[in-house]
Design an enzyme around this catalytic site. Structure first.
Site, PDB file in Angstrom:
ATOM      1  N   ASP A   1       6.124  21.957   1.685  1.00 47.14           N
ATOM      2  CA  ASP A   1       5.356  20.125   3.140  1.00 47.14           C
ATOM      3  C   ASP A   1       7.062  20.290   3.539  1.00 47.14           C
ATOM      4  OD1 ASP A   1       3.854  18.324   4.232  1.00 47.14           O
ATOM      5  OD2 ASP A   1       4.651  17.609   3.153  1.00 47.14           O
TER       6      ASP A   1
ATOM      7  N   GLU B   1      14.330  28.217 -37.803  1.00 49.90           N
ATOM      8  CA  GLU B   1      14.950  26.152 -37.784  1.00 49.90           C
ATOM      9  C   GLU B   1      15.050  25.416 -36.131  1.00 49.90           C
ATOM     10  OE1 GLU B   1      15.974  27.806 -40.515  1.00 49.90           O
ATOM     11  OE2 GLU B   1      18.089  26.852 -40.413  1.00 49.90           O
TER      12      GLU B   1
ATOM     13  N   ASP C   1      -0.343  17.138  -0.354  1.00 50.23           N
ATOM     14  CA  ASP C   1       0.441  18.251  -1.497  1.00 50.23           C
ATOM     15  C   ASP C   1      -0.495  17.952  -3.196  1.00 50.23           C
ATOM     16  OD1 ASP C   1       1.609  18.935   0.757  1.00 50.23           O
ATOM     17  OD2 ASP C   1       3.061  17.033   0.870  1.00 50.23           O
TER      18      ASP C   1
ATOM     19  N   ASP D   1       5.317  15.857  -0.285  1.00 49.01           N
ATOM     20  CA  ASP D   1       5.517  14.429  -1.068  1.00 49.01           C
ATOM     21  C   ASP D   1       4.283  13.409  -0.929  1.00 49.01           C
ATOM     22  OD1 ASP D   1       4.977  14.768   2.302  1.00 49.01           O
ATOM     23  OD2 ASP D   1       6.680  12.753   2.207  1.00 49.01           O
TER      24      ASP D   1
HETATM   25  N1  LIG Z   1      -1.242   8.001  10.273  1.00 48.38           N
HETATM   26  C1  LIG Z   1      -1.341   9.443  11.208  1.00 48.38           C
HETATM   27  N2  LIG Z   1      -2.470   8.887  12.299  1.00 48.38           N
HETATM   28  C2  LIG Z   1      -2.937   9.925  12.925  1.00 48.38           C
HETATM   29  N3  LIG Z   1      -3.245  11.356  12.619  1.00 48.38           N
HETATM   30  C3  LIG Z   1      -1.647  11.684  11.568  1.00 48.38           C
HETATM   31  C4  LIG Z   1      -1.381  10.292  10.499  1.00 48.38           C
HETATM   32  N4  LIG Z   1      -1.168  11.619   9.597  1.00 48.38           N
HETATM   33  C5  LIG Z   1      -1.466  12.515   9.911  1.00 48.38           C
HETATM   34  N5  LIG Z   1      -2.683  12.831  10.848  1.00 48.38           N
HETATM   35  C6  LIG Z   1      -2.593  14.247  11.644  1.00 48.38           C
HETATM   36  O1  LIG Z   1      -2.862  14.717  10.395  1.00 48.38           O
HETATM   37  C7  LIG Z   1      -2.448  16.586  10.601  1.00 48.38           C
HETATM   38  C8  LIG Z   1      -2.081  16.042   8.991  1.00 48.38           C
HETATM   39  O2  LIG Z   1      -1.511  15.288   8.211  1.00 48.38           O
HETATM   40  P1  LIG Z   1       0.312  16.118   7.282  1.00 48.38           P
HETATM   41  O3  LIG Z   1       1.418  16.084   9.105  1.00 48.38           O
HETATM   42  O4  LIG Z   1       1.072  14.516   7.386  1.00 48.38           O
HETATM   43  O5  LIG Z   1       0.738  16.964   6.954  1.00 48.38           O
HETATM   44  P2  LIG Z   1       1.336  17.948   5.923  1.00 48.38           P
HETATM   45  O6  LIG Z   1       0.715  19.204   5.536  1.00 48.38           O
HETATM   46  O7  LIG Z   1       1.682  16.976   4.935  1.00 48.38           O
HETATM   47  O8  LIG Z   1       2.298  18.134   6.806  1.00 48.38           O
HETATM   48  P3  LIG Z   1       3.662  18.177   7.288  1.00 48.38           P
HETATM   49  O9  LIG Z   1       3.995  19.362   6.598  1.00 48.38           O
HETATM   50  O10 LIG Z   1       4.045  18.000   8.762  1.00 48.38           O
HETATM   51  O11 LIG Z   1       3.873  16.845   6.139  1.00 48.38           O
HETATM   52  C9  LIG Z   1      -0.620  16.180  11.588  1.00 48.38           C
HETATM   53  O12 LIG Z   1      -0.609  16.659  11.911  1.00 48.38           O
HETATM   54  C10 LIG Z   1      -1.245  15.159  12.434  1.00 48.38           C
HETATM   55  O13 LIG Z   1      -2.025  15.120  13.159  1.00 48.38           O
HETATM   56 MG   LIG Z   2       2.852  16.186   3.930  1.00 46.35          MG
END
Ligand SMILES: Nc1ncnc2c1ncn2[C@@H]1O[C@H](COP(=O)(O)OP(=O)(O)OP(=O)(O)O)[C@@H](O)[C@H]1O
Ligand SMILES: [Mg+2]
Length: 896
Positions: free
Chosen positions: A353, A311, A629, A625
């Site tokens: 990430d 319990e 993800d 984040d």
């Molecule tokens: N605000 C933005 N404007 C233009 N291109 C972007 C933007 N954000 C991300 N990207 C492009 O998209 C790709 C993938 O996005 P992001 O880097 O956020 O992926 P992630 O997997 O979350 O990477 P990280 O591990 O760096 O957070 C980036 O490498 C970049 O080239």
């Molecule tokens: Mg990211």
């Protein structure tokens, strides 16, 4: 998953939704006395008075009453109440007035109250602690108030508010869309439907069947999430009045991931119940046959059954978790889903990430170069137009661009010169975003498409480059040069994206992804995205604790390698997303093991990697984040996010870090392991001592001419022991235990039971023998068989008292003997809370036969010297258990 479509929602709310869905935007705004420019703060507070805050009024009152009922309606208290009723009949109602005695009944009722109150207080404490912790995670919404867009707590949302929505947001209330741009909304948390649906402000639903209201294109419901695109809506229902308000909150708060641990606990409960179902009837029959009184045998069998029910198991599991959550919150770590803590302790792989989690949550625009690698204001200006006017998802990159432009350019002039016409929001497969602006200087306003994104993606849609004001074709040679330059900057640890433009794209309304073609590349944007200061140390500590860290990023190889090196990871093998596609499951299984850096991953591939690692037998933690993800976080055994993450990520996370310091991760892991250890301790000790008790009771029942203990006495032992176990969450685990991840396995439990259960039975039987053949005959004046009826009765009460004391002490001492592999009290010692609780319970139990309650509890006259015999037996018992532990540990790696 809840199927909300079949759920009866308030039809009143549904009728409102249907009415609003049919109205024009103007009509809805008029109905709500709202304006497209938002409410004033004054109007907002008037509306709040009228409709209440945007909160689900949790029915605290109800849950208190439910706790109270649950606390008093469990097998333990029910049996006690049953015994009390029987005693009421036998001691009071049906006896001559001179013999009326209510003391036993009162004692039983006091026990009911103690046990009920303990669990009630525990439950209230738990629910308060959980609520307080959840309150620490900030949830905000972008609201248009007083003509300005403001980020306000979601609870401030009122009916009539204009809400801006972007990818990653959770919808804070029920609303009618006013504007939308490629807006996709997922209702998976409500109905499990994983495909997001497009929502369009200007589209009206065909209202026919009642059930398809989730698909109305112009309505958004609280609890759903924006997966991509952007939009604006007006709120028509908040808090309890929303369609899914209550449901959505309950789900997001309590969504229980069934962990290996939960399944294990259920298995154990089932095992114990089966054991009880076999043993109790057996005890009943044996005692009925041998002692003559079937009623006594029945009550004794029921008391035995109660003794065997775990319990305290649920109470100890939750109080362990609450203790852990509170402890973690002191280090700035909020546990949203408590049963994830144990998985945190079992995790042997942490996937993360990169940006914002491993690196600082501040990205800085270091360079805005033209294609000749020179600082260029126009490149920054174009980037600013793109970042400032896009509404899809403001991530760290956009914030960095806006900040840099604020320092170097006259941004109010740019805003005056250019008006936004249209946009195509960012998504993770295109990896770029576009904005169309019109130059307001000229009469007909030249339209300009500005696009920025990942290098490969931008090169794929560009045909020209701009160099020294000239537009030149993008040749293979120039492409190569651009990639080289990017690689150089990447190697310096800079993240690079490309920016490009195109004049006069398709007119408004016809503008689409197809227009992202024939672009002219203008320059590079290079961002400094340094690791968190604590990252290197934190990762080293995790490694020491047996946790392998892997980076899973959408970014490219060069940058990630640079970051990986800075934080001390092995970067020898790096796989790209494209390396993983077309591989067989067997190949993938090997690839995920040997490599620690995975780049250019889509959200689906992040999820896939987690799945394969899990299939390989790992317990996987995931830290992220972003929107990209969220799927991986849902798949992982335990998911971690940061307070600055987007809503979807925070929503999917089990654990949220409030501080930038990654060292709290390791603390969390250690707390998780401690919680796991303390819970296992209780489970293993409980199983083995239950098993021992069963053996002892069966043997005693077969050989003794009377019941070995009275049912009430048995229950008192159970209550005292159970209460002292409540101190276990306050115990510590040895350092050696905390060094490695421990995974849940039920396989080892039977062996543990068969080793240590019989060890305690040996001493029970030894006690029976000493009491039956030596102590009782000595005190009463002869062997049991030779005694008169009155003498026999005294013999029995003394026997009961002896076993009561001995069995209570062995139960209490077994906690010390089995909590760690070393010799108890000398080589290892429990915390003071556990010492006080166990010894306190033992002392209280020992004093009972010498107290005023002696008569009421039917204890016999036991000489004080008996204590010495118990002491001697205990010392022998601890020594024997320690010896058995050594034998057990010869084959097994761990005791607990
Ligand atoms: N605000 C933005 N404007 C233009 N291109 C972007 C933007 N954000 C991300 N990207 C492009 O998209 C790709 C993938 O996005 P992001 O880097 O956020 O992926 P992630 O997997 O979350 O990477 P990280 O591990 O760096 O957070 C980036 O490498 C970049 O080239
Ligand atoms: Mg990211």
């Amino acid at each position: 998953m809840l199927n909300v479509r079949t759920k009866q929602n308030s039809t009143v709310n549904l009728r409102l939704v249907q009415a609003i869905a049919k109205e024009t935007r103007g009509e809805t705004l008029a109905r709500l006395h709202a304006s497209a420019d938002g409410l004033s703060s004054k109007q907002a507070s008037i509306n709040r008075e009228e409709y209440g805050a945007n909160e689900i009024a949790s029915n605290r009152h109800d849950s208190r009453i439910r706790f109270l009922i649950e606390a008093f309606l469990n097998p333990f208290t029910i049996v006690l109440l049953l015994l009390a009723t029987i005693s009421l009949c036998t001691d009071y109602l049906f006896v001559p007035s001179s013999q009326k005695d209510l003391s036993t009944v009162i004692i039983m009722l006091v026990m009911v109250i103690i046990s009920g109150l303990t669990s009630y207080i525990q439950n209230v404490h738990t629910s308060n602690a959980v609520e307080a912790l959840l309150g620490l995670v900030s949830v905000t919404t972008n609201i248009r108030r007083d003509g300005e867009n403001q980020e306000l707590p979601t609870t401030e949302v009122v009916v009539g508010d204009i809400i801006n929505l972007a990818a990653g947001d959770m919808v804070p209330a029920d609303m009618r869309l006013l504007q939308s741009k490629d807006l996709f909304c997922s209702s998976s948390s409500l109905n499990g439907e994983s495909n997001p649906v497009e929502k369009v402000a200007t589209k009206f639903p065909r209202i026919g069947r009642d059930n398809d209201y989730l698909d109305y294109p112009n309505i958004l419901y609280e609890g759903t999430t924006i997966v991509s695109g952007s939009g604006q809506g007006v709120v028509f229902a908040t808090g309890n009045r929303t369609i899914f308000g209550k449901l959505a909150q309950d789900i997001s708060k309590n969504k229980i991931k069934e962990t290996a641990f939960d399944v294990g606990i259920k298995d154990i409960s089932k095992l114990l119940l089966t054991m009880t179902a076999i043993i109790a009837p057996l005890v009943f029959i044996i005692n009925g046959l041998t002692k003559g009184s079937w009623l006594d045998a029945l009550i004794f069998a029921i008391a035995t059954a109660v003794g065997l029910t775990p319990e305290m198991l649920p109470v100890i599991v939750t109080s362990n978790l609450v203790k852990g959550s509170v402890e973690m919150s002191k280090h700035g770590t909020i546990v949203k889903k408590m049963n994830a803590i144990q998985n945190f302790g079992s995790a042997d792989i942490l996937c993360t990430d990169k940006t914002g989690t491993l690196t600082q949550d501040k990205v800085v625009l270091e360079r805005h170069y033209d294609l000749e690698m020179q600082e260029n204001k126009r490149v920054l200006e174009l980037s600013y137009l793109n970042s400032y006017y896009q509404t899809g998802m403001k991530d760290l990159i956009d914030t960095a661009v806006i900040d840099a432009a604020g320092d170097e350019l006259d941004i109010s002039e740019i805003q005056r010169d250019y008006n936004k016409i249209d946009e195509i929001p960012f998504d993770f497969s295109r990896r770029r975003m576009s904005v169309v602006v019109a130059n307001s200087d000229r009469q007909h306003g030249e339209h300009l498409l500005v696009t920025k994104g990942a290098a490969e993606e931008m090169l794929a849609i560009s045909t020209h480059i701009e160099k020294q004001g000239q537009v030149l074709p993008l040749t293979d040679e120039r492409k190569h040069e651009i990639l080289e330059n990017i690689n150089d900057m990447n190697e310096d640890g800079l993240r690079v994206i490309l920016i490009g433009y195109k004049k006069s794209p398709a007119p408004v309304g016809e503008f689409s992804v197809k227009d992202e073609s024939d672009m002219i590349l203008a320059g590079y944007l290079a961002f400094l995205d340094p690791p968190k200061e604590s990252a290197r140390e934190a990762l080293a500590n995790l490694k020491r604790d047996g946790i392998t860290v892997k980076i899973l990023t959408g970014d490219n190889e060069a940058v990630t390698r640079a970051i990986g090196l800075q934080v001390g990871l092995n970067v020898d093998t790096v796989y790209e997303g494209s390396d993983l596609i077309d591989k067989s499951d067997d190949e993938l299984k090997e690839m995920v093991e040997e490599c620690n850096i995975f780049v250019k991953l889509s959200p689906e591939l992040k999820t896939k990697i987690i799945e394969i690692l899990k299939a390989n037998g790992h317990t996987v933690a995931y830290m992220g984040d972003g929107i990209n993800d969220a799927p991986a976080m849902k798949t992982a055994d335990v998911s971690i996010s940061v307070d600055t993450a987007v809503d979807i990520a925070k929503e999917s996370a089990d654990i949220i870090l409030l501080h930038k310091d990654l060292n709290v991760l390791e603390k969390g892991v250690l707390i998780g392991r401690k919680i796991f250890g303390n819970t296992m301790k209780y489970i293993k000790i409980m199983l083995s001592s239950n098993f021992g008790n069963i053996l002892s009771i069966l043997i005693a029942s077969s050989f003794l001419p009377f019941l070995p203990m009275l049912p009430l006495q048995l229950l008192i032992v159970d209550l005292l022991y159970g209460t002292s176990c409540l101190s276990l969450p306050f115990d510590e685990m040895s350092e050696a235990y905390l060094e490695q991840p421990r995974t849940w396995s039920t396989k080892k439990l039977p062996k543990f039971m068969f080793f240590f259960g019989p060890t305690s039975s040996v001493f029970d039987i030894l006690t029976f023998a000493i009491l039956f053949f030596v102590i009782c005959p000595h005190l009463v004046g002869g062997d049991y068989a030779s005694l008169s009826l009155a003498q026999k009765a005294i013999f029995v009460t003394i026997f009961h008292t002896g076993w009561f004391i001995e069995s209570l002490w062995t139960q209490e001492m077994v906690i010390h003997a089995l909590r760690d592999k070393a010799l108890p009290f000398i080589k290892q010692r429990a915390t003071w809370s556990v010492m006080m609780a166990t010894f306190g319970a033992g002392v209280i139990g020992t004093l009972l036969p010498f107290s005023g309650l002696k008569q009421a509890l039917d204890f016999g006259k036991m000489p004080i010297d008996f204590i010495w015999i118990v002491f001697g037996l205990l010392v022998l018992y601890i020594l024997l258990t320690t010896a058995v532990k050594q034998i057990y540990l010869r084959k097994e790696k761990f005791l607990i």
